[in-house]
Design a protein around this motif. Structure first.
Motif, PDB file in Angstrom:
ATOM      1  N   ALA A  88       0.814  -1.045  -0.108  1.00 41.53           N
ATOM      2  CA  ALA A  88      -0.038   0.070   0.076  1.00 41.53           C
ATOM      3  C   ALA A  88       0.800   1.347  -0.103  1.00 41.53           C
ATOM      4  CB  ALA A  88      -0.942   0.066   1.262  1.00 41.53           C
ATOM      5  N   VAL A  89       0.596   2.289  -0.978  1.00 39.05           N
ATOM      6  CA  VAL A  89       1.438   3.460  -1.118  1.00 39.05           C
ATOM      7  C   VAL A  89       0.395   4.594  -1.105  1.00 39.05           C
ATOM      8  CG1 VAL A  89       2.739   4.814  -2.871  1.00 39.05           C
ATOM      9  CG2 VAL A  89       3.462   2.318  -2.507  1.00 39.05           C
ATOM     10  N   LEU A  90       0.723   5.513  -0.310  1.00 42.86           N
ATOM     11  CA  LEU A  90      -0.057   6.740  -0.196  1.00 42.86           C
ATOM     12  C   LEU A  90       1.021   7.838  -1.226  1.00 42.86           C
ATOM     13  CD1 LEU A  90      -2.270   8.318   0.892  1.00 42.86           C
ATOM     14  CD2 LEU A  90      -0.992   9.016   2.806  1.00 42.86           C
ATOM     15  N   LEU A 132      -2.680   8.949   6.940  1.00 46.05           N
ATOM     16  CA  LEU A 132      -1.644   7.966   7.165  1.00 46.05           C
ATOM     17  C   LEU A 132      -2.103   6.965   8.345  1.00 46.05           C
ATOM     18  CD1 LEU A 132       1.689  10.149   7.006  1.00 46.05           C
ATOM     19  CD2 LEU A 132       1.527   8.052   6.033  1.00 46.05           C
ATOM     20  N   LYS A 133      -3.027   7.509   9.148  1.00 45.68           N
ATOM     21  CA  LYS A 133      -3.603   7.023  10.391  1.00 45.68           C
ATOM     22  C   LYS A 133      -4.617   5.964   9.919  1.00 45.68           C
ATOM     23  CE  LYS A 133      -2.360   9.728  14.109  1.00 45.68           C
ATOM     24  NZ  LYS A 133      -2.712  11.190  14.677  1.00 45.68           N
ATOM     25  N   ALA A 134      -5.315   6.169   8.814  1.00 43.92           N
ATOM     26  CA  ALA A 134      -6.427   5.478   8.105  1.00 43.92           C
ATOM     27  C   ALA A 134      -6.143   4.202   7.805  1.00 43.92           C
ATOM     28  CB  ALA A 134      -6.995   6.183   7.253  1.00 43.92           C
ATOM     29  N   ARG A 135      -4.645   4.015   7.359  1.00 46.59           N
ATOM     30  CA  ARG A 135      -4.589   2.417   6.870  1.00 46.59           C
ATOM     31  C   ARG A 135      -3.063   2.469   6.884  1.00 46.59           C
ATOM     32  NH1 ARG A 135      -5.535   1.413   0.320  1.00 46.59           N
ATOM     33  NH2 ARG A 135      -4.466  -0.653   0.305  1.00 46.59           N
ATOM     34  N   SER A 161       7.596  12.797  10.186  1.00 47.83           N
ATOM     35  CA  SER A 161       7.512  12.183  11.589  1.00 47.83           C
ATOM     36  C   SER A 161       5.959  11.447  11.668  1.00 47.83           C
ATOM     37  CB  SER A 161       7.675  13.211  12.746  1.00 47.83           C
ATOM     38  OG  SER A 161       6.672  13.250  13.825  1.00 47.83           O
ATOM     39  N   ALA A 162       4.920  12.143  11.146  1.00 46.83           N
ATOM     40  CA  ALA A 162       3.782  11.427  11.187  1.00 46.83           C
ATOM     41  C   ALA A 162       3.766   9.852  10.301  1.00 46.83           C
ATOM     42  CB  ALA A 162       2.764  12.322  10.365  1.00 46.83           C
ATOM     43  N   ALA A 163       4.433   9.994   9.158  1.00 46.14           N
ATOM     44  CA  ALA A 163       4.675   8.566   8.366  1.00 46.14           C
ATOM     45  C   ALA A 163       5.477   7.774   9.197  1.00 46.14           C
ATOM     46  CB  ALA A 163       5.533   9.050   6.837  1.00 46.14           C
ATOM     47  N   HIS A 164       6.766   8.209   9.968  1.00 47.64           N
ATOM     48  CA  HIS A 164       7.512   7.047  10.658  1.00 47.64           C
ATOM     49  C   HIS A 164       6.587   6.368  11.775  1.00 47.64           C
ATOM     50  CE1 HIS A 164      10.917   9.513   8.874  1.00 47.64           C
ATOM     51  NE2 HIS A 164      10.602   8.360   7.996  1.00 47.64           N
ATOM     52  N   GLY A 167       5.060   3.740  10.562  1.00 52.23           N
ATOM     53  CA  GLY A 167       5.821   2.670  10.016  1.00 52.23           C
ATOM     54  C   GLY A 167       5.988   2.865   8.442  1.00 52.23           C
ATOM     55  N   ALA A 168       5.567   4.092   7.893  1.00 54.44           N
ATOM     56  CA  ALA A 168       6.080   4.068   6.346  1.00 54.44           C
ATOM     57  C   ALA A 168       7.119   4.958   6.045  1.00 54.44           C
ATOM     58  CB  ALA A 168       4.555   5.006   5.811  1.00 54.44           C
TER      59      ALA A 168
END
Ligand code: PLP
Length: 373
Positions: A88-90, A132-135, A161-164, A167-168
């Protein structure tokens, strides 16, 4: 056939979205005799190029090199090395190049989720954080400086920081920002960033700088499937760039001569003075455009110093003005496209193109043309 004899092309003022103007020093470096791609002198040159790339990316990342190909090669490498089929890629897209990221990610088998802003707008970091939090995503990709609109995405450290936290990995397109405005890869904690030689680094097109964090290298090592693009597989490229330098592909020697020289010029000028120069001449341009009743599309806080996008009033013939700029003044600027076709011009002041005399020349030419149109 009508041929350009002895390649005696016109000397243009390249004030579009790239390529930008190349300093004579870089052109002379390119004319140096070829050595082989495994010649000790060439390997030394590559090492110097790597050190200089770390300086412009403001990173200590060991895996930092210049890929063969233009900026799109950087996009391909930044995605194909970290995507496995089904991941999955955003993609946070605010224009043409964000859309291209989504398209490429899909071709490597990613399940792509697009988060979109209309062309000309940028994201509130909180919006990306919520997505990012949704999936659970393997990777977030976005453009720092969107060349199709002239918009700068701010808040990269918060977004990273939100991505990390989820775990993205973070992939950042710095094609139109690197060398023209601050790009702080380590400080912002970006995992993969790429650029292109021919924009704010003012070299000829054909090489794409890329830098990769330890976190991303770890992800690369943990892949279950081989990288789908052999040519841009960082595992192989790294073995060529690092001792004992195993052959991977024949490096485009002359382009590396050029890029190293262009990077030396960046180092000599210094990053801060270089960014200040881009800013100062962009501001001079903006003031002049406003005085010609060509208001800028992008609000000041999100406006790129390297690419300005004045809006064209309906009374002005977009193509005719650009044609006259080229024919009568040797100046290249670019049209808008997609939803902004006919609505804006795209004026680049990147690298060696960012000079007072170019701003004055363009403003004077526009004033003449608009007065006689
Ligand atoms: C120019 C550009 C690219 C693509 O680079 P090419 O050198 O044309 O392949 C990618 N992203 C951005 C933001 C660009 O401006």
């Amino acid at each position: 056939m009508d041929m350009i004899s002895d390649l005696n092309t016109s000397s243009r003022f390249l004030l579009g979205p790239g390529p930008s103007m190349v300093p004579p020093r870089v052109l002379r470096a390119m004319a140096s005799p070829l050595v082989g791609h495994l010649d000790p002198e060439f390997l030394q040159l590559m090492q110097e190029e790597q050190t200089l790339l770390r300086l412009v990316f403001q990173t200590d990342n060991e895996l930092t090199l210049a890929l063969p190909g233009t900026g799109t090669s950087g996009m391909e490498a930044a995605l194909c090395n970290f995507i496995e089929p089904g991941d999955a890629v955003l993609v946070a897209s605010m224009g043409f190049f964000g859309e291209r990221l989504a398209e490429i990610a899909g071709r490597y088998g990613a399940q792509v989720e697009r988060l979109e802003r209309p062309w000309g707008e940028t994201f509130d970091p909180a919006e990306i954080e919520a997505a990012l939090k949704a999936r659970k995503y393997k990777l977030l990709a976005l453009v720092h400086a969107e060349t199709s609109t002239g918009a700068l995405q701010t808040g990269i450290p918060e977004i990273a920081s939100a991505a990390h936290a989820q775990g993205a990995l973070v992939v950042l397109d710095t094609v139109t920002s690197l060398g023209g405005l601050p790009v702080e890869i380590d400080h912002w904690d970006v995992d993969v960033a790429y650029s292109a030689a021919q924009k704010s680094l003012s070299c000829p097109p054909g090489l794409a700088p890329i830098t990769v964090s330890e976190r991303a290298r770890q992800a690369l090592r943990q892949r279950k499937t081989p990288v789908a693009n052999w040519y841009l597989d960082l595992n192989g490229l790294e073995k060529y760039w690092e001792a004992p330098h195993a052959y991977h592909h024949t490096a485009p020697i002359s382009l590396h001569y050029a890029l190293r020289e262009g990077l030396r010029i960046v180092e000599e000028e210094g990053l801060e003075p270089r960014f200040a120069r881009h800013r100062a001449f962009a501001e001079m341009l903006w003031e002049g455009l406003e005085n010609l009743d060509l208001p800028l599309l992008i609000p000041l806080a999100q406006r790129l110093p390297t690419l300005s996008t004045p809006q064209i009033p309906p009374s002005i013939d977009d193509a005719a003005v650009r044609r006259r700029l080229l024919d009568e003044y040797n100046i290249e600027i670019a049209a808008g496209f997609g939803p902004l076709k006919g609505k804006i011009w795209r004026i680049g002041l990147m690298g060696h193109s960012s000079r007072r005399e170019h701003v004055r020349l363009l403003l004077g030419a526009l004033e003449d043309i608009l007065a006689s149109a």
